[in-house]
Design a protein around this motif. Structure first.
Motif, PDB file in Angstrom:
ATOM      1  N   THR A 138      47.317  41.655  46.301  1.00 26.28           N
ATOM      2  CA  THR A 138      46.525  41.541  45.084  1.00 26.28           C
ATOM      3  C   THR A 138      47.039  40.409  44.193  1.00 26.28           C
ATOM      4  O   THR A 138      46.259  39.759  43.494  1.00 26.28           O
ATOM      5  N   LEU A 139      48.373  40.146  44.222  1.00 21.43           N
ATOM      6  CA  LEU A 139      48.889  39.000  43.483  1.00 21.43           C
ATOM      7  C   LEU A 139      48.409  37.692  44.090  1.00 21.43           C
ATOM      8  O   LEU A 139      48.004  36.767  43.390  1.00 21.43           O
ATOM      9  N   VAL A 140      48.455  37.613  45.426  1.00 21.49           N
ATOM     10  CA  VAL A 140      47.994  36.408  46.114  1.00 21.49           C
ATOM     11  C   VAL A 140      46.521  36.165  45.830  1.00 21.49           C
ATOM     12  O   VAL A 140      46.088  35.046  45.530  1.00 21.49           O
ATOM     13  N   PHE A 141      45.724  37.236  45.924  1.00 23.81           N
ATOM     14  CA  PHE A 141      44.291  37.109  45.709  1.00 23.81           C
ATOM     15  C   PHE A 141      43.984  36.834  44.241  1.00 23.81           C
ATOM     16  O   PHE A 141      43.144  35.989  43.911  1.00 23.81           O
ATOM     17  N   GLY A 142      44.671  37.542  43.330  1.00 23.56           N
ATOM     18  CA  GLY A 142      44.366  37.401  41.916  1.00 23.56           C
ATOM     19  C   GLY A 142      44.839  36.096  41.318  1.00 23.56           C
ATOM     20  O   GLY A 142      44.147  35.503  40.485  1.00 23.56           O
TER      21      GLY A 142
END
Length: 307
Positions: free
Chosen positions: A27-31
């Motif tokens: 989710t950090l990578v995507f966000g």
């Protein structure tokens, strides 16, 4: 029945914790990066294989865990520098195709190095006991340790993101990447750190699950699908959303598979209830996702899109 429900509730929480460890990095990578990484599940698989290899070489679960974490972190660094960095400015379709190709390559590489036969990791003797639940049922201490480890990681991530300068940069990067870059922050280095840290968390989840499940080349596929469900439910870029979404998915999936057929027997023939339960149980998490999106299109803790 109460003890069985408590047992499955704990199993669901333990599964949810593993989902959170994988989903937190993704989710950090995507966000922050706006990057779709289908190879994230492979890092979970590689973490399990590295754990199996190092535990066998050293003869110690704890040394295997201590070695597998930096090894997965190093793999994440290598992949970011050699592959993913070249895809950040490409369309999402290019990212999907490239990372899917990487999944195939790494899966075949695992088969070449370790073979296609499932591997196993011995549970540490200190955590091999069990604790009593209600009635005659007992619960393995190792699964409790997995839950505790996940909660500690979740608390550490909250502190890192909410209370440190690095967390401030992460939050700012998720909100407005261009502005953060304009203020002089090295976005390339930020991306490198986020991706490598996410890879290590996925590898940590794989290492933790290796004494519970068999280590095989396809173990990352199913968890990747559920990880994306977790991110959609919790909200892209939200660690809190990943935690809540992972627990919801883990508990509903685990409890639903056991109690779905039991509850359906109250209104259906036992044979039909068993068949319907087996069919409907895997759909519960997707029904949950649809319900959440109909209520909050950005997820439980995601930011609403202003048109």
């Amino acid at each position: 029945m109460t003890s069985l429900f408590l047992l499955q509730l704990l199993n669901g929480a333990q599964f949810g914790i593993l989902l959170f460890l994988v989903a937190a990095g993704l989710t950090l990578v995507f966000g922050i990066m706006d990057f779709i990484n289908l190879a994230h599940g492979v890092l979970y698989m590689v973490g399990a294989y590295l754990m199996a290899m190092f535990a066998a070489l050293t003869g110690s679960f704890w040394l295997g865990l201590a070695l597998s974490l930096p090894a997965t972190l190093a793999l994440g660094l290598v992949l970011e520098v050699t592959v993913f960095r070249k895809l950040y400015d490409r369309p999402h379709l290019d990212q999907v195709l490239a990372t899917f190709g990487l999944v195939l390559m790494l899966s075949e590489g695992v088969k070449i190095l370790w073979g296609a036969a499932p591997l196993s990791v011995a549970m540490p003797e200190a955590l091999s006991a069990s604790i009593p639940l209600i009635g005659p049922m007992r619960y393995p201490v190792y699964r409790v340790a997995v839950i505790v480890a996940g909660l500690v990681v979740a608390a550490g991530l909250w502190w890192l993101i909410a209370r440190t300068r690095a967390g401030m940069l992460l939050r700012a990067g998720a909100s407005n990447r261009a502005m953060v870059s304009a203020l002089g922050v090295d976005i390339g280095r930020l991306f490198l750190v986020v991706f490598a840290f996410g890879a290590m968390l996925a590898g940590f989840a794989g290492a933790l699950v290796s004494p519970i499940l068999s280590v095989d080349p396809g173990m990352g596929d199913q968890i990747l699908i559920l990880t994306f469900v977790v991110i959609v439910i919790g909200g892209v870029g939200s660690i809190r959303g990943a935690f809540v979404g992972a627990l919801l998915v883990g508990i509903i999936d685990t409890v639903g598979r056991i109690f779905g057929p039991i509850w359906l027997k109250a209104i259906m023939d036992p044979a039909a209830a068993a068949q319907a339960g087996r069919t409907l149980a895997p759909m519960l998490v997707y029904l949950l996702m649809a319900a959440v999106l109909s209520w909050r299109p950005a997820g439980l803790f995601g930011k609403a899109v202003v048109k």
